[in-house]
Design an enzyme around this catalytic site. Structure first.
Site, PDB file in Angstrom:
ATOM      1  N   CYS A 129      40.986  38.362  74.735  1.00 24.63           N
ATOM      2  CA  CYS A 129      39.863  39.264  74.443  1.00 24.63           C
ATOM      3  C   CYS A 129      40.266  40.500  73.661  1.00 24.63           C
ATOM      4  O   CYS A 129      39.634  40.855  72.657  1.00 24.63           O
ATOM      5  CB  CYS A 129      39.145  39.654  75.732  1.00 24.63           C
ATOM      6  SG  CYS A 129      40.142  40.642  76.894  1.00 24.63           S
ATOM      7  N   HIS A 180      38.722  43.424  80.385  1.00 26.50           N
ATOM      8  CA  HIS A 180      38.061  42.530  79.434  1.00 26.50           C
ATOM      9  C   HIS A 180      37.248  43.375  78.457  1.00 26.50           C
ATOM     10  O   HIS A 180      36.690  44.419  78.830  1.00 26.50           O
ATOM     11  CB  HIS A 180      37.141  41.535  80.155  1.00 26.50           C
ATOM     12  CG  HIS A 180      36.583  40.486  79.241  1.00 26.50           C
ATOM     13  ND1 HIS A 180      37.372  39.552  78.604  1.00 26.50           N
ATOM     14  CD2 HIS A 180      35.304  40.227  78.827  1.00 26.50           C
ATOM     15  CE1 HIS A 180      36.622  38.752  77.869  1.00 26.50           C
ATOM     16  NE2 HIS A 180      35.355  39.162  77.970  1.00 26.50           N
ATOM     17  N   HIS A 192      32.851  37.953  72.296  1.00 26.29           N
ATOM     18  CA  HIS A 192      34.153  38.168  72.940  1.00 26.29           C
ATOM     19  C   HIS A 192      34.916  36.857  73.040  1.00 26.29           C
ATOM     20  O   HIS A 192      34.338  35.769  72.929  1.00 26.29           O
ATOM     21  CB  HIS A 192      33.961  38.758  74.339  1.00 26.29           C
ATOM     22  CG  HIS A 192      33.161  37.878  75.265  1.00 26.29           C
ATOM     23  ND1 HIS A 192      33.568  37.579  76.549  1.00 26.29           N
ATOM     24  CD2 HIS A 192      31.971  37.222  75.109  1.00 26.29           C
ATOM     25  CE1 HIS A 192      32.665  36.794  77.140  1.00 26.29           C
ATOM     26  NE2 HIS A 192      31.686  36.571  76.290  1.00 26.29           N
TER      27      HIS A 192
END
Length: 221
Positions: A129, A180, A192
């Site tokens: 990510c 994240h 993402h």
């Protein structure tokens, strides 16, 4: 007395809000206000096109104008430069969505489907990510730290109600803190590199999982 104080407070807030103006026009901004700035520069003989997109040519023209007026030549149209060039106060609305932000989102979506690989740093091999976000922002000249927790420490904090496309959105997932990150697309959607789906994908901030793990956003540009 209480009513009088309340009315006085309201009047004070209205006065403050009416005096607030947009901070500055800079690289990446676009819209009619930028076109007006460029038009004034054209009329003064500067080599720029009034296309409404604040690019490198506009920066150089603004710098030249600022130098001629004894203003700090930084290429950014803040209130002093705006008043000297346009002849009125700065508008109290922000420019339309940034040209650079549009580029950022276009680039981000080119990598939909790229495999998720923890620790991966390349679209040809795979990305996690934070590597994905770092890679996309680098394409528009913005250098970010490698990991989500460090990315969460840079930029300008943005509330969820003030999100605009191009903001980085952060979540706490497998470990405490920002673990994240994705890029906001608008309409409560973000793009993402998802370990759950195994690739770069688009998700909703309103989904049960992401709405409960959301911890904030940063504006990087």
């Amino acid at each position: 007395m209480m009513l009088f104080r309340t009315l006085a407070m309201v009047l004070m807030l209205l006065t403050i809000n009416s005096a607030v103006t947009f901070a500055a026009f800079k690289v990446g901004d676009q819209g009619k206000d930028v076109a007006e700035i460029q038009g004034k520069l054209v009329n003064l003989g500067y080599d720029v096109i009034a296309d409404g997109a604040y690019g490198p040519a506009t920066v150089e023209a603004v710098k030249s104008f600022q130098s001629s007026k004894g203003i700090k030549a930084d290429g950014v149209v803040s209130s002093a430069t705006y008043a000297a060039l346009v002849g009125k106060d700065m508008p109290n609305t922000a420019p339309e969505s940034s040209y650079i932000n549009t580029q950022l989102l276009d680039i981000a979506q080119q990598y939909l489907g790229v495999p998720y690989v923890f620790g991966g740093n390349s679209p040809s091999y795979g990305l996690d990510c934070s590597a994905y976000v770092q890679f996309v922002f680098k394409q528009v000249g913005v250098n970010l730290p490698r990991t989500a927790d460090y990315q969460f420490e840079v930029g300008t904090p943005v509330s969820r109600s003030e999100l605009i496309p191009g903001d980085a959105v952060f979540f706490t997932t497998y470990t405490y803190g920002a673990s994240h990150v994705g890029i906001y697309l608008g309409d409560d959607k973000f793009i993402h590199a998802s370990s759950g789906r195994g690739c770069v994908t688009i998700s909703s901030l309103n989904s049960q999982y992401y709405s409960t793990h959301y911890i904030g956003a940063r504006r990087m540009m």
